[in-house]
Design an enzyme around this catalytic site. Structure first.
Site, mmCIF file in Angstrom:
data_model
loop_
_atom_site.group_PDB
_atom_site.id
_atom_site.type_symbol
_atom_site.label_atom_id
_atom_site.label_comp_id
_atom_site.label_asym_id
_atom_site.label_seq_id
_atom_site.Cartn_x
_atom_site.Cartn_y
_atom_site.Cartn_z
ATOM 1 N N SER A 150 35.790 82.341 10.309
ATOM 2 C CA SER A 150 36.284 82.823 11.716
ATOM 3 C C SER A 150 37.658 83.392 11.616
ATOM 4 O O SER A 150 38.441 83.051 10.959
ATOM 5 C CB SER A 150 36.244 81.443 12.519
ATOM 6 O OG SER A 150 34.823 80.766 12.433
HETATM 7 N N1 SAH Z 1 34.404 77.827 10.471
HETATM 8 C C1 SAH Z 1 33.546 78.543 9.414
HETATM 9 C C2 SAH Z 1 32.718 79.575 10.080
HETATM 10 C C3 SAH Z 1 31.590 80.120 9.219
HETATM 11 S S1 SAH Z 1 30.573 81.111 9.883
HETATM 12 C C4 SAH Z 1 34.429 79.321 8.546
HETATM 13 O O1 SAH Z 1 35.600 79.838 9.121
HETATM 14 O O2 SAH Z 1 34.148 79.614 7.356
HETATM 15 C C5 SAH Z 1 29.261 79.724 10.620
HETATM 16 C C6 SAH Z 1 28.644 78.851 9.688
HETATM 17 O O3 SAH Z 1 27.617 78.242 10.306
HETATM 18 C C7 SAH Z 1 27.806 79.600 8.665
HETATM 19 O O4 SAH Z 1 28.427 79.096 7.242
HETATM 20 C C8 SAH Z 1 26.395 79.354 8.751
HETATM 21 O O5 SAH Z 1 25.556 79.042 7.649
HETATM 22 C C9 SAH Z 1 26.439 77.723 9.646
HETATM 23 N N2 SAH Z 1 25.390 77.473 10.469
HETATM 24 C C10 SAH Z 1 24.548 78.096 11.233
HETATM 25 N N3 SAH Z 1 23.565 77.674 11.831
HETATM 26 C C11 SAH Z 1 23.711 76.344 11.406
HETATM 27 C C12 SAH Z 1 23.141 74.952 11.659
HETATM 28 N N4 SAH Z 1 21.887 74.903 12.513
HETATM 29 N N5 SAH Z 1 23.190 74.287 10.826
HETATM 30 C C13 SAH Z 1 24.557 74.112 9.916
HETATM 31 N N6 SAH Z 1 25.291 75.272 9.744
HETATM 32 C C14 SAH Z 1 24.881 76.363 10.434
#
Ligand code: SAH
Length: 220
Positions: free
Chosen positions: A69
């Site tokens: 993010s």
């Molecule tokens: N704050 C993180 C955001 C990563 S993007 C960062 O800065 O790295 C969002 C993440 O949410 C991804 O890794 C994706 O795999 C995860 N995600 C999406 N749907 C999800 C769910 N139902 N349960 C758990 N994780 C989920």
């Protein structure tokens, strides 16, 4: 990794300070959030090839079709959760590379983080350990179920956008608790802050945002 942590000299500290002044200009006023973001190295959370771009205000790829993010969003969501209150016990959905997790861990009593893609969860877990952040619980699961064993949570942060809030997350939010979550379709989403009171939920729409979709099921 050792080399990358050690190589974190003046240059990256200066670059990080520039990121902090940009966040201030973007309206982030919470000093605790800014202090922690100036302390945690963001470049170690991305691939070496992208390190030089780690402090730009942009989302960057972290593999598996996911992104870290952008700094503004990390700061904004954390500050929304901390407005006039402490974070307490936090549930994070979507660990990704673990950067937001690390920021939360420095500010909260306890953090529980759920990620549906196993290799991302494992990498984040190892990296936080190397950064000496040892208070986070990780779980490979579909965050749509929350993490019932540790509920209720004082704060919930979702880093992926569902079309509507999973019922389990509402149930696992403590009375007096706050959740920040993007809600919408793949092309149009808004960041919401949900506050649970004795009589129900208050839903505030904060601003338009762009997140990866909240997907169900797990990936190994
Ligand atoms: N704050 C993180 C955001 C990563 S993007 C960062 O800065 O790295 C969002 C993440 O949410 C991804 O890794 C994706 O795999 C995860 N995600 C999406 N749907 C999800 C769910 N139902 N349960 C758990 N994780 C989920």
């Amino acid at each position: 990794m050792k080399r990358r942590l050690q190589g974190m000299g003046m240059t990256s500290r200066r670059t990080r300070e520039r990121m902090i002044s940009r966040l201030r200009q973007q309206g982030i006023g919470n000093g605790k959030v800014l202090a922690v973001m100036s302390e945690i190295p963001r470049h170690v959370f991305v691939d070496e090839a992208l390190e030089s771009r780690a402090y730009e205000d942009t989302a960057l790829p972290i593999g598996h079709n996911q992104t870290i993010s952008q700094p503004y969003i990390v700061a904004k969501m954390t500050a929304l959760l901390m407005q006039n209150r402490a974070l307490g016990k936090v549930l994070e959905i979507g660990t990704g590379c673990g950067y937001q997790t690390a920021i939360l861990a420095k500010l909260a009593e306890q953090v529980y983080s759920v990620e549906r893609i196993a290799p991302l969860m494992k990498k984040a877990r190892d990296l936080l350990w190397e950064l000496d952040i040892k208070t986070v619980g990780f779980k490979h699961s579909d965050g749509g179920w929350g993490w019932p064993e540790h509920a209720p949570y004082d704060s919930i942060l979702a880093a992926a956008a569902p079309s509507e809030i999973p019922e389990a997350l509402l149930q696992q939010l403590a009375v007096g608790g706050v959740m920040v979550i993007p809600i919408g379709t793949e092309t149009r989403q808004e960041l919401h802050r949900i506050t649970r009171s004795e009589d129900g939920f208050i839903d505030e729409i904060i601003e338009p945002v762009t997140f990866v979709p909240f997907l169900s099921g797990v990936s190994h």
